[in-house]
Each structure stands twice: as structure tokens, then as C-alpha cells.
Write an enzyme that holds these catalytic residues in place. Structure first.
Site, mmCIF file in Angstrom:
data_model
loop_
_atom_site.group_PDB
_atom_site.id
_atom_site.type_symbol
_atom_site.label_atom_id
_atom_site.label_comp_id
_atom_site.label_asym_id
_atom_site.label_seq_id
_atom_site.Cartn_x
_atom_site.Cartn_y
_atom_site.Cartn_z
ATOM 1 N N HIS A 1 12.366 -10.452 32.313
ATOM 2 C CA HIS A 1 11.144 -11.259 32.417
ATOM 3 C C HIS A 1 10.800 -11.479 33.889
ATOM 4 C CE1 HIS A 1 11.110 -12.881 28.185
ATOM 5 N NE2 HIS A 1 12.383 -12.563 28.267
ATOM 6 N N HIS B 1 15.350 -6.305 28.440
ATOM 7 C CA HIS B 1 14.128 -6.471 29.223
ATOM 8 C C HIS B 1 14.330 -7.578 30.243
ATOM 9 C CE1 HIS B 1 13.980 -8.962 25.612
ATOM 10 N NE2 HIS B 1 13.407 -9.880 26.364
HETATM 11 P P1 AMP Z 1 13.584 -12.602 24.790
HETATM 12 O O1 AMP Z 1 14.146 -11.549 23.843
HETATM 13 O O2 AMP Z 1 13.778 -14.001 24.282
HETATM 14 O O3 AMP Z 1 14.042 -12.428 26.188
HETATM 15 O O4 AMP Z 1 12.005 -12.448 24.842
HETATM 16 C C1 AMP Z 1 11.250 -11.481 24.179
HETATM 17 C C2 AMP Z 1 9.867 -11.560 24.748
HETATM 18 O O5 AMP Z 1 9.125 -10.475 24.223
HETATM 19 C C3 AMP Z 1 9.111 -12.837 24.411
HETATM 20 O O6 AMP Z 1 8.679 -13.448 25.626
HETATM 21 C C4 AMP Z 1 7.941 -12.345 23.572
HETATM 22 O O7 AMP Z 1 6.765 -13.076 23.798
HETATM 23 C C5 AMP Z 1 7.821 -10.907 24.027
HETATM 24 N N1 AMP Z 1 7.198 -10.024 23.052
HETATM 25 C C6 AMP Z 1 7.542 -9.882 21.755
HETATM 26 N N2 AMP Z 1 6.745 -8.965 21.170
HETATM 27 C C7 AMP Z 1 5.900 -8.513 22.118
HETATM 28 C C8 AMP Z 1 4.826 -7.566 22.136
HETATM 29 N N3 AMP Z 1 4.461 -6.895 21.044
HETATM 30 N N4 AMP Z 1 4.179 -7.349 23.295
HETATM 31 C C9 AMP Z 1 4.539 -8.022 24.417
HETATM 32 N N5 AMP Z 1 5.525 -8.928 24.466
HETATM 33 C C10 AMP Z 1 6.194 -9.183 23.328
#
Ligand code: AMP
Ligand code: ZN
Length: 149
Positions: free
Chosen positions: A107, A105
Site C-alpha cells: 500500500h 501488495h
Molecule cells: P489488504 O489485503 O488488507 O492489505 O488490502 C487489500 C486492499 O485491496 C484493500 O485496500 C482493498 O480496498 C483493495 N482492493 C480489493 N479489491 C480491489 C480492486 N478490485 N481494485 C482495487 N483495489 C482493490
């Protein structure tokens, strides 16, 4: 740390509609929705529909589209009601890089002066000299091995 697609992957569940999300964009390959734990107000995630765990798993066309959509969302945040002053695009690939959801993903993080979000470096490793930079550049070129885009 490869999680199979399906109920164990939160982003697969969001794509499948079995977990909640607040969507801002959808197409055949990608969705984008609000981050549930935003770094700043308006924080978005651009997510492939397919369960692609890491950056290397993302096909070039999908990765390119992730950037294109991220760029459009950044423009929308700048034009929108949240008075965004800047944007960070951020992709965490691997646990050491702070990836916590192993479904790739991008950001899109709106930035505001004084918002307090910082990358903190504990140890300043110093400035390498040109010889070191050239040696590292040669090593990376060798690893590319003709795979240049
Ligand atoms: P990262 O894997 O560290 O790049 O970030 C994962 C991101 O996914 C974090 O910013 C979380 O807040 C976000 N996240 C995790 N679960 C959910 C969810 N159910 N809905 C939206 N965002 C999510
Ligand atoms: Zn997934």
C-alpha cells in the site's frame, strides 16, 4: 488461505485485464493501480504480476522492486496535485495483520493532517526492559539462522 492464481484472485484478474483497475504504473514484474476503497484520496497498490500470496513467497528482487516503485509513487504523490503531506507504506502479511487479498501488495497511502487514519492499540503492553529486549533479539537472531541478507 492460499488462493490459486486465476479467476478467484482479484489481483490476478486485474493483472490479466479481466477486472477493471486504474493503473498508474506497469513493468515486467509489477503493476500499480488505485485502491478501490481508498483509506485516503490517492491510495495506491503496488502488485507483483505473479500470484505470490504472502511476503515469504515474494522473491527478494521482486520485493526490492516493490519498495523502489512504492518510493517513486510516494514521490509522485508528494509532487502531484493532491497536496500530500506524508506517506505510509504498508504491507499486510497474513490475516492477523489485516491481509484480505492474498496476493501480496504494498500500500502507498497519502497522508494529510487530520485525515483520521490511525493504528489503534487496545492494550498497552508496557515497556519491556533491556533484558527482555535482549532475549527477544537473541530469539530473532537464532531464527534468522544465517539467512541475513
Ligand atoms: P489488504 O489485503 O488488507 O492489505 O488490502 C487489500 C486492499 O485491496 C484493500 O485496500 C482493498 O480496498 C483493495 N482492493 C480489493 N479489491 C480491489 C480492486 N478490485 N481494485 C482495487 N483495489 C482493490
Ligand atoms: Zn493473484
Amino acid at each position: 488461505v492460499s488462493v490459486p492464481p486465476g479467476p478467484s484472485c482479484i489481483f490476478c484478474r486485474i493483472v490479466a485485464g479481466t477486472a477493471d483497475a486504474s493503473f498508474v504504473y506497469e513493468d515486467d514484474d509489477l503493476v500499480a493501480f488505485m485502491d478501490i476503497n481508498p483509506v485516503t484520496r490517492g491510495h495506491l497498490l503496488v502488485v507483483p504480476r505473479a500470484h505470490l500470496p504472502g511476503l515469504a513467497d515474494v522473491p527478494p528482487q521482486v520485493g526490492g522492486r516493490m519498495f523502489v516503485v512504492g518510493r517513486e509513487l510516494a514521490a509522485a504523490l508528494r509532487a502531484g496535485p493532491m497536496t500530500t503531506q506524508g506517506i505510509n507504506l504498508f504491507l499486510a502479511d497474513g490475516a492477523a495483520a489485516m491481509q484480505s487479498v492474498f496476493h501480496a501488495h504494498l500500500h502507498v497511502i497519502p497522508r494529510f493532517r487530520g485525515d483520521g487514519f490511525r493504528f489503534v492499540r487496545d492494550h498497552w503492553s508496557g515497556s519491556p526492559d533491556r533484558t527482555e529486549l535482549e532475549a527477544d533479539a537473541a530469539a530473532v537472531r537464532a531464527a534468522l539462522g544465517g539467512a541475513e541478507a
